[in-house]
Motif scaffolding. Structure first.
Motif, PDB file in Angstrom:
ATOM      1  N   ASP A   1       2.478  -5.812   8.457  1.00 20.67           N
ATOM      2  CA  ASP A   1       3.758  -5.249   8.847  1.00 20.67           C
ATOM      3  C   ASP A   1       3.618  -3.739   8.687  1.00 20.67           C
ATOM      4  OD1 ASP A   1       6.349  -4.307   9.040  1.00 20.67           O
ATOM      5  OD2 ASP A   1       7.226  -6.006   8.017  1.00 20.67           O
ATOM      6  N   ASN A   2       3.391  -3.057   9.781  1.00 28.50           N
ATOM      7  CA  ASN A   2       3.156  -1.616   9.709  1.00 28.50           C
ATOM      8  C   ASN A   2       4.395  -0.863   9.212  1.00 28.50           C
ATOM      9  OD1 ASN A   2       0.584  -2.093  10.593  1.00 28.50           O
ATOM     10  ND2 ASN A   2       0.859  -1.150  12.609  1.00 28.50           N
ATOM     11  N   ALA A   3       5.569  -1.396   9.469  1.00 31.21           N
ATOM     12  CA  ALA A   3       6.794  -0.731   9.000  1.00 31.21           C
ATOM     13  C   ALA A   3       6.905  -0.793   7.479  1.00 31.21           C
ATOM     14  CB  ALA A   3       8.012  -1.369   9.645  1.00 31.21           C
ATOM     15  N   ARG A   4       6.319  -1.795   6.876  1.00 24.13           N
ATOM     16  CA  ARG A   4       6.390  -1.961   5.427  1.00 24.13           C
ATOM     17  C   ARG A   4       5.105  -1.566   4.716  1.00 24.13           C
ATOM     18  NH1 ARG A   4      10.764  -5.202   3.878  1.00 24.13           N
ATOM     19  NH2 ARG A   4      11.851  -6.187   5.630  1.00 24.13           N
ATOM     20  N   ASN A   5       4.106  -1.098   5.513  1.00 20.59           N
ATOM     21  CA  ASN A   5       2.804  -0.728   4.922  1.00 20.59           C
ATOM     22  C   ASN A   5       2.236  -1.873   4.081  1.00 20.59           C
ATOM     23  OD1 ASN A   5       3.143   1.776   6.095  1.00 20.59           O
ATOM     24  ND2 ASN A   5       3.786   2.791   4.205  1.00 20.59           N
ATOM     25  N   THR A   6       2.339  -3.046   4.599  1.00 20.45           N
ATOM     26  CA  THR A   6       1.949  -4.236   3.841  1.00 20.45           C
ATOM     27  C   THR A   6       1.122  -5.174   4.701  1.00 20.45           C
ATOM     28  OG1 THR A   6       3.948  -4.077   2.488  1.00 20.45           O
ATOM     29  CG2 THR A   6       2.799  -6.197   2.507  1.00 20.45           C
ATOM     30  N   GLY A   7       0.088  -5.726   4.096  1.00 20.85           N
ATOM     31  CA  GLY A   7      -0.700  -6.752   4.744  1.00 20.85           C
ATOM     32  C   GLY A   7      -0.483  -8.086   4.068  1.00 20.85           C
ATOM     33  N   TYR A   8      -0.803  -9.160   4.783  1.00 24.46           N
ATOM     34  CA  TYR A   8      -0.568 -10.500   4.254  1.00 24.46           C
ATOM     35  C   TYR A   8      -1.765 -11.399   4.546  1.00 24.46           C
ATOM     36  CZ  TYR A   8       4.232  -8.793   4.382  1.00 24.46           C
ATOM     37  OH  TYR A   8       5.369  -8.039   4.218  1.00 24.46           O
ATOM     38  N   LEU A   9      -1.983 -12.327   3.645  1.00 25.68           N
ATOM     39  CA  LEU A   9      -2.960 -13.378   3.862  1.00 25.68           C
ATOM     40  C   LEU A   9      -2.286 -14.702   3.524  1.00 25.68           C
ATOM     41  CD1 LEU A   9      -5.924 -14.068   4.589  1.00 25.68           C
ATOM     42  CD2 LEU A   9      -6.381 -14.097   2.118  1.00 25.68           C
ATOM     43  N   GLN A  10      -2.060 -15.509   4.535  1.00 21.04           N
ATOM     44  CA  GLN A  10      -1.475 -16.833   4.354  1.00 21.04           C
ATOM     45  C   GLN A  10      -2.608 -17.829   4.188  1.00 21.04           C
ATOM     46  OE1 GLN A  10       1.894 -17.786   4.353  1.00 21.04           O
ATOM     47  NE2 GLN A  10       1.237 -19.871   3.896  1.00 21.04           N
ATOM     48  N   ILE A  11      -2.572 -18.564   3.108  1.00 20.58           N
ATOM     49  CA  ILE A  11      -3.614 -19.563   2.844  1.00 20.58           C
ATOM     50  C   ILE A  11      -2.954 -20.929   2.818  1.00 20.58           C
ATOM     51  CG2 ILE A  11      -5.481 -20.269   1.336  1.00 20.58           C
ATOM     52  CD1 ILE A  11      -5.424 -17.509   0.073  1.00 20.58           C
ATOM     53  N   ASN A  12      -3.318 -21.760   3.764  1.00 17.22           N
ATOM     54  CA  ASN A  12      -2.787 -23.123   3.840  1.00 17.22           C
ATOM     55  C   ASN A  12      -3.850 -24.125   3.429  1.00 17.22           C
ATOM     56  OD1 ASN A  12      -0.333 -22.104   4.865  1.00 17.22           O
ATOM     57  ND2 ASN A  12      -1.093 -22.204   6.962  1.00 17.22           N
ATOM     58  N   SER A  13      -3.393 -25.318   3.131  1.00 16.21           N
ATOM     59  CA  SER A  13      -4.303 -26.418   2.774  1.00 16.21           C
ATOM     60  C   SER A  13      -5.330 -25.965   1.744  1.00 16.21           C
ATOM     61  CB  SER A  13      -5.005 -26.947   4.032  1.00 16.21           C
ATOM     62  OG  SER A  13      -4.073 -27.379   4.987  1.00 16.21           O
ATOM     63  N   LEU A  14      -4.833 -25.408   0.670  1.00 18.45           N
ATOM     64  CA  LEU A  14      -5.716 -24.873  -0.363  1.00 18.45           C
ATOM     65  C   LEU A  14      -6.697 -25.930  -0.863  1.00 18.45           C
ATOM     66  CD1 LEU A  14      -3.101 -22.773  -2.288  1.00 18.45           C
ATOM     67  CD2 LEU A  14      -5.326 -21.893  -1.557  1.00 18.45           C
TER      68      LEU A  14
ATOM     69  N   THR B   1       0.821  -1.207   0.000  1.00 17.27           N
ATOM     70  CA  THR B   1       0.000   0.000   0.000  1.00 17.27           C
ATOM     71  C   THR B   1       0.858   1.262   0.000  1.00 17.27           C
ATOM     72  OG1 THR B   1      -0.167   0.366   2.384  1.00 17.27           O
ATOM     73  CG2 THR B   1      -1.638  -1.284   1.435  1.00 17.27           C
ATOM     74  N   SER B   2       0.239   2.340  -0.400  1.00 15.26           N
ATOM     75  CA  SER B   2       0.878   3.653  -0.340  1.00 15.26           C
ATOM     76  C   SER B   2      -0.191   4.719  -0.442  1.00 15.26           C
ATOM     77  CB  SER B   2       1.900   3.814  -1.475  1.00 15.26           C
ATOM     78  OG  SER B   2       1.256   3.774  -2.738  1.00 15.26           O
ATOM     79  N   GLY B   3       0.152   5.912  -0.002  1.00 13.18           N
ATOM     80  CA  GLY B   3      -0.749   7.038  -0.173  1.00 13.18           C
ATOM     81  C   GLY B   3      -1.698   7.309   0.971  1.00 13.18           C
ATOM     82  N   PHE B   4      -1.620   6.539   2.026  1.00 11.66           N
ATOM     83  CA  PHE B   4      -2.447   6.809   3.202  1.00 11.66           C
ATOM     84  C   PHE B   4      -1.678   6.331   4.435  1.00 11.66           C
ATOM     85  CE2 PHE B   4      -3.910   2.449   4.084  1.00 11.66           C
ATOM     86  CZ  PHE B   4      -3.691   1.827   2.863  1.00 11.66           C
ATOM     87  N   THR B   5      -2.154   6.740   5.597  1.00  9.61           N
ATOM     88  CA  THR B   5      -1.471   6.386   6.840  1.00  9.61           C
ATOM     89  C   THR B   5      -1.868   4.975   7.230  1.00  9.61           C
ATOM     90  OG1 THR B   5      -1.533   8.711   7.502  1.00  9.61           O
ATOM     91  CG2 THR B   5      -1.008   7.093   9.206  1.00  9.61           C
ATOM     92  N   PHE B   6      -1.001   4.058   6.922  1.00 12.64           N
ATOM     93  CA  PHE B   6      -1.294   2.630   7.071  1.00 12.64           C
ATOM     94  C   PHE B   6      -1.737   2.291   8.487  1.00 12.64           C
ATOM     95  CE2 PHE B   6      -1.012  -1.579   5.392  1.00 12.64           C
ATOM     96  CZ  PHE B   6      -0.549  -2.394   6.403  1.00 12.64           C
ATOM     97  N   ASP B   7      -1.114   2.913   9.471  1.00 13.03           N
ATOM     98  CA  ASP B   7      -1.399   2.587  10.873  1.00 13.03           C
ATOM     99  C   ASP B   7      -2.824   2.939  11.286  1.00 13.03           C
ATOM    100  OD1 ASP B   7       1.848   3.330  12.420  1.00 13.03           O
ATOM    101  OD2 ASP B   7       1.260   2.079  10.725  1.00 13.03           O
ATOM    102  N   TYR B   8      -3.526   3.726  10.506  1.00 12.39           N
ATOM    103  CA  TYR B   8      -4.877   4.151  10.859  1.00 12.39           C
ATOM    104  C   TYR B   8      -5.955   3.281  10.210  1.00 12.39           C
ATOM    105  CZ  TYR B   8      -2.885   8.602  12.544  1.00 12.39           C
ATOM    106  OH  TYR B   8      -2.173   9.564  13.211  1.00 12.39           O
ATOM    107  N   TYR B   9      -5.542   2.283   9.485  1.00 11.84           N
ATOM    108  CA  TYR B   9      -6.487   1.501   8.704  1.00 11.84           C
ATOM    109  C   TYR B   9      -6.374   0.012   8.998  1.00 11.84           C
ATOM    110  CZ  TYR B   9      -7.566   5.563   5.841  1.00 11.84           C
ATOM    111  OH  TYR B   9      -7.998   6.790   5.406  1.00 11.84           O
ATOM    112  N   SER B  10      -7.517  -0.636   8.983  1.00 10.72           N
ATOM    113  CA  SER B  10      -7.490  -2.089   8.947  1.00 10.72           C
ATOM    114  C   SER B  10      -7.231  -2.537   7.514  1.00 10.72           C
ATOM    115  CB  SER B  10      -8.817  -2.671   9.441  1.00 10.72           C
ATOM    116  OG  SER B  10      -9.867  -2.426   8.511  1.00 10.72           O
ATOM    117  N   ILE B  11      -6.689  -3.719   7.375  1.00 13.26           N
ATOM    118  CA  ILE B  11      -6.484  -4.325   6.064  1.00 13.26           C
ATOM    119  C   ILE B  11      -7.426  -5.513   5.975  1.00 13.26           C
ATOM    120  CG2 ILE B  11      -4.875  -5.503   4.530  1.00 13.26           C
ATOM    121  CD1 ILE B  11      -4.413  -2.500   4.807  1.00 13.26           C
ATOM    122  N   ASN B  12      -8.263  -5.458   4.987  1.00 12.22           N
ATOM    123  CA  ASN B  12      -9.300  -6.476   4.810  1.00 12.22           C
ATOM    124  C   ASN B  12      -9.023  -7.288   3.559  1.00 12.22           C
ATOM    125  OD1 ASN B  12     -10.395  -4.945   6.883  1.00 12.22           O
ATOM    126  ND2 ASN B  12     -11.986  -4.026   5.603  1.00 12.22           N
TER     127      ASN B  12
END
Length: 124
Positions: A72-85, A23-34
């Protein structure tokens, strides 16, 4: 504001994938990542979210125990780990940002910003 989901691809049932939402362009720490997904011919559904400080929701029942959401708030990045697809996980996966102070919700209408999706295809 930009959000970009990545990490999708073709996988076999039982394998794992890790999706990223940069992400970029907004304050990541103020937002949930869905995270949402939309399977062919179906409506978009929320699957998981993580609030600014780690509050987590994972739904529906079919993904609990297999999907893990993180950020990872330092990287402005969210993750979704999907196991046992599973083949029924085949969908375009989207990430979105929702202005929240602590909690999060995966209601489709609650997101403020949406990213481009990434396609996950699971073969049996």
């Amino acid at each position: 504001v930009q959000l970009q989901a990545s990490g999708g691809g073709l996988a076999q049932a039982g394998e794992s994938l890790r999706l990223s939402c940069t992400t970029s362009g907004f304050t990541f720490d103020y937002y949930s990542i869905n995270w949402y997904r939309q399977a062919p011919g179906k409506e978009r559904e929320g699957v998981a979210c993580i609030g600014p400080h780690g509050y987590i929701v994972v739904k529906p029942h079919s993904v609990k125990g297999r999907f893990t959401v993180s950020r990872d708030n330092a990287r402005n990045t969210g993750y979704l780990q999907i196991n046992s697809l599973k083949p029924e996980d085949t969908a375009v996966y989207y990430c979105a940002a929702d202005r929240k102070t602590t909690t999060c919700t995966i209601d489709v209408g609650s997101a403020d910003y949406w990213g481009q999706g990434t396609l996950v295809t699971v073969s049996s």
